[in-house]
Motif scaffolding. Structure first.
Motif, PDB file in Angstrom:
ATOM      1  N   VAL A  39       8.185 -17.380  -7.351  1.00 20.97           N
ATOM      2  CA  VAL A  39       9.147 -17.602  -8.617  1.00 20.97           C
ATOM      3  C   VAL A  39       8.612 -16.704  -9.695  1.00 20.97           C
ATOM      4  O   VAL A  39       9.490 -16.700 -10.531  1.00 20.97           O
ATOM      5  N   HIS A  40       7.479 -16.264  -9.841  1.00 19.40           N
ATOM      6  CA  HIS A  40       6.949 -15.632 -11.056  1.00 19.40           C
ATOM      7  C   HIS A  40       6.908 -14.195 -10.966  1.00 19.40           C
ATOM      8  O   HIS A  40       7.103 -13.778  -9.641  1.00 19.40           O
ATOM      9  N   GLU A  41       6.788 -13.175 -12.011  1.00 14.87           N
ATOM     10  CA  GLU A  41       6.911 -11.746 -11.774  1.00 14.87           C
ATOM     11  C   GLU A  41       5.702 -11.452 -11.049  1.00 14.87           C
ATOM     12  O   GLU A  41       4.690 -12.033 -11.372  1.00 14.87           O
ATOM     13  N   GLN A  42       6.033 -10.462  -9.885  1.00 14.10           N
ATOM     14  CA  GLN A  42       4.853  -9.781  -9.159  1.00 14.10           C
ATOM     15  C   GLN A  42       4.920  -8.529  -9.509  1.00 14.10           C
ATOM     16  O   GLN A  42       5.943  -7.613  -9.404  1.00 14.10           O
ATOM     17  N   THR A  43       3.732  -7.754  -9.320  1.00 15.41           N
ATOM     18  CA  THR A  43       3.464  -6.475  -9.677  1.00 15.41           C
ATOM     19  C   THR A  43       2.624  -6.143  -8.573  1.00 15.41           C
ATOM     20  O   THR A  43       1.421  -6.903  -8.160  1.00 15.41           O
ATOM     21  N   TYR A  44       2.923  -4.943  -7.511  1.00 17.25           N
ATOM     22  CA  TYR A  44       2.209  -4.589  -6.578  1.00 17.25           C
ATOM     23  C   TYR A  44       1.639  -3.144  -6.646  1.00 17.25           C
ATOM     24  O   TYR A  44       2.306  -2.345  -7.058  1.00 17.25           O
ATOM     25  N   ILE A  45       0.207  -2.922  -6.697  1.00 14.02           N
ATOM     26  CA  ILE A  45      -0.520  -1.637  -6.832  1.00 14.02           C
ATOM     27  C   ILE A  45      -1.181  -1.344  -5.486  1.00 14.02           C
ATOM     28  O   ILE A  45      -2.064  -1.885  -5.162  1.00 14.02           O
ATOM     29  N   LEU A  46      -0.709  -0.278  -4.861  1.00  6.90           N
ATOM     30  CA  LEU A  46      -1.087   0.223  -3.555  1.00  6.90           C
ATOM     31  C   LEU A  46      -1.445   1.515  -3.429  1.00  6.90           C
ATOM     32  O   LEU A  46      -0.775   2.148  -4.177  1.00  6.90           O
ATOM     33  N   GLU A  47      -2.900   1.740  -3.083  1.00  7.24           N
ATOM     34  CA  GLU A  47      -3.249   2.972  -2.964  1.00  7.24           C
ATOM     35  C   GLU A  47      -3.094   3.321  -1.454  1.00  7.24           C
ATOM     36  O   GLU A  47      -3.106   2.833  -0.605  1.00  7.24           O
ATOM     37  N   ALA A  48      -2.644   4.667  -1.468  1.00 10.91           N
ATOM     38  CA  ALA A  48      -2.244   5.239  -0.064  1.00 10.91           C
ATOM     39  C   ALA A  48      -2.715   6.838   0.229  1.00 10.91           C
ATOM     40  O   ALA A  48      -2.861   7.594  -0.727  1.00 10.91           O
ATOM     41  N   SER A  49      -2.964   7.003   1.450  1.00 11.82           N
ATOM     42  CA  SER A  49      -3.420   8.288   1.887  1.00 11.82           C
ATOM     43  C   SER A  49      -2.132   9.281   1.564  1.00 11.82           C
ATOM     44  O   SER A  49      -2.187  10.274   1.357  1.00 11.82           O
ATOM     45  N   SER A  50      -0.964   8.802   1.950  1.00 15.66           N
ATOM     46  CA  SER A  50       0.153   9.447   1.733  1.00 15.66           C
ATOM     47  C   SER A  50       1.157   8.795   0.890  1.00 15.66           C
ATOM     48  O   SER A  50       1.933   7.781   1.145  1.00 15.66           O
ATOM     49  N   ARG A  51       1.406   9.246  -0.605  1.00 12.48           N
ATOM     50  CA  ARG A  51       2.026   8.651  -1.354  1.00 12.48           C
ATOM     51  C   ARG A  51       3.651   8.470  -0.950  1.00 12.48           C
ATOM     52  O   ARG A  51       4.214   7.301  -1.071  1.00 12.48           O
ATOM     53  N   ASN A  52       4.146   9.486  -0.729  1.00 17.90           N
ATOM     54  CA  ASN A  52       5.314   9.542  -0.124  1.00 17.90           C
ATOM     55  C   ASN A  52       5.798   8.583   0.989  1.00 17.90           C
ATOM     56  O   ASN A  52       6.764   7.915   0.804  1.00 17.90           O
ATOM     57  N   CYS A  53       5.014   8.559   1.828  1.00 18.54           N
ATOM     58  CA  CYS A  53       5.284   8.028   3.111  1.00 18.54           C
ATOM     59  C   CYS A  53       5.078   6.267   2.845  1.00 18.54           C
ATOM     60  O   CYS A  53       5.899   5.617   3.113  1.00 18.54           O
ATOM     61  N   CYS A  54       4.222   6.141   1.897  1.00 18.59           N
ATOM     62  CA  CYS A  54       3.987   4.838   1.631  1.00 18.59           C
ATOM     63  C   CYS A  54       5.254   3.974   0.508  1.00 18.59           C
ATOM     64  O   CYS A  54       5.769   3.084   0.869  1.00 18.59           O
ATOM     65  N   GLU A  55       5.689   5.227  -0.308  1.00 20.17           N
ATOM     66  CA  GLU A  55       7.077   4.742  -1.032  1.00 20.17           C
ATOM     67  C   GLU A  55       8.174   4.731  -0.254  1.00 20.17           C
ATOM     68  O   GLU A  55       8.843   3.757  -0.455  1.00 20.17           O
ATOM     69  N   GLN A  56       8.159   5.415   0.850  1.00 19.98           N
ATOM     70  CA  GLN A  56       9.297   5.307   1.714  1.00 19.98           C
ATOM     71  C   GLN A  56       9.399   3.994   2.344  1.00 19.98           C
ATOM     72  O   GLN A  56      10.357   3.184   2.419  1.00 19.98           O
ATOM     73  N   ILE A  57       8.195   3.539   2.861  1.00 18.61           N
ATOM     74  CA  ILE A  57       8.162   2.204   3.565  1.00 18.61           C
ATOM     75  C   ILE A  57       8.310   1.014   2.568  1.00 18.61           C
ATOM     76  O   ILE A  57       9.206   0.147   2.770  1.00 18.61           O
ATOM     77  N   VAL A  58       7.968   1.120   1.443  1.00 21.32           N
ATOM     78  CA  VAL A  58       8.091   0.097   0.579  1.00 21.32           C
ATOM     79  C   VAL A  58       9.504  -0.050  -0.135  1.00 21.32           C
ATOM     80  O   VAL A  58       9.904  -1.276   0.015  1.00 21.32           O
ATOM     81  N   ARG A  59      10.081   1.042  -0.245  1.00 22.71           N
ATOM     82  CA  ARG A  59      11.388   1.053  -0.307  1.00 22.71           C
ATOM     83  C   ARG A  59      12.547   0.352   0.637  1.00 22.71           C
ATOM     84  O   ARG A  59      13.363  -0.344   0.484  1.00 22.71           O
ATOM     85  N   HIS A  60      11.960   0.974   1.828  1.00 25.19           N
ATOM     86  CA  HIS A  60      12.886   0.559   2.943  1.00 25.19           C
ATOM     87  C   HIS A  60      12.575  -1.064   3.243  1.00 25.19           C
ATOM     88  O   HIS A  60      13.718  -1.775   3.555  1.00 25.19           O
ATOM     89  N   MET A  61      11.608  -1.698   2.916  1.00 23.20           N
ATOM     90  CA  MET A  61      11.164  -3.030   3.122  1.00 23.20           C
ATOM     91  C   MET A  61      11.682  -3.918   1.970  1.00 23.20           C
ATOM     92  O   MET A  61      11.648  -4.931   2.068  1.00 23.20           O
ATOM     93  N   GLY A  62      12.139  -3.148   0.941  1.00 26.07           N
ATOM     94  CA  GLY A  62      12.684  -3.761  -0.162  1.00 26.07           C
ATOM     95  C   GLY A  62      11.631  -4.616  -1.207  1.00 26.07           C
ATOM     96  O   GLY A  62      11.871  -5.489  -1.870  1.00 26.07           O
ATOM     97  N   LEU A  63      10.455  -4.116  -1.242  1.00 25.45           N
ATOM     98  CA  LEU A  63       9.271  -4.435  -2.134  1.00 25.45           C
ATOM     99  C   LEU A  63       9.557  -3.825  -3.367  1.00 25.45           C
ATOM    100  O   LEU A  63       9.351  -2.781  -3.742  1.00 25.45           O
ATOM    101  N   ALA A  64      10.061  -4.881  -4.426  1.00 21.89           N
ATOM    102  CA  ALA A  64      10.134  -4.353  -5.796  1.00 21.89           C
ATOM    103  C   ALA A  64       8.894  -4.492  -6.487  1.00 21.89           C
ATOM    104  O   ALA A  64       7.725  -5.340  -6.225  1.00 21.89           O
TER     105      ALA A  64
END
Length: 115
Positions: A75-100
């Motif tokens: 119920v509180h604001e959440q921020t997610y910081i993720l390190e990735a080998s492939s930024r583009n691939c990780c961004e696609q997954i996060v977007r597809h899964m709806g992680l804001a």
């Protein structure tokens, strides 16, 4: 990502990296496969989250981040910081899964971190 102990339904997100036995097993799974799961070690308990949260992890932590975002305590604001080998691939997954509120940081070749 989801585990309902009452019904036996589970839904997981796997990051397949390398050629280890865990990656090979996860890659072989198909929808509807029956698996035995157990909690052999303590898992993250999001019940203690009392205010705004910053979640740090890498691409293998996306499932945990999704579980936190879907928890009844989110119920509180959440921020997610993720390190990735492939930024583009990780961004696609996060977007597809709806992680804001997710920021993806490209892992450097030396595995160092930005300062």
């Amino acid at each position: 990502v989801t585990w309902d102990i009452r019904t036996g339904f589970a839904e997981f997100l796997f990051f397949l990296h390398g050629n280890g036995p865990g990656s090979a097993w996860a890659a072989s799974l198909k929808r509807g496969d029956v698996c035995w799961m157990s909690l052999l070690r303590p898992c993250l308990d999001f019940c203690e989250m009392k205010g705004p949260t910053i979640f740090f992890g890498d691409e293998t932590s996306i499932g945990s981040a999704l579980a936190l975002s879907a928890s009844v305590y989110a119920v509180h604001e959440q921020t997610y910081i993720l390190e990735a080998s492939s930024r583009n691939c990780c961004e696609q997954i996060v977007r597809h899964m709806g992680l804001a509120n997710a920021a993806i940081i490209q892992r450097s070749e030396s595995h160092g971190h930005a300062s």
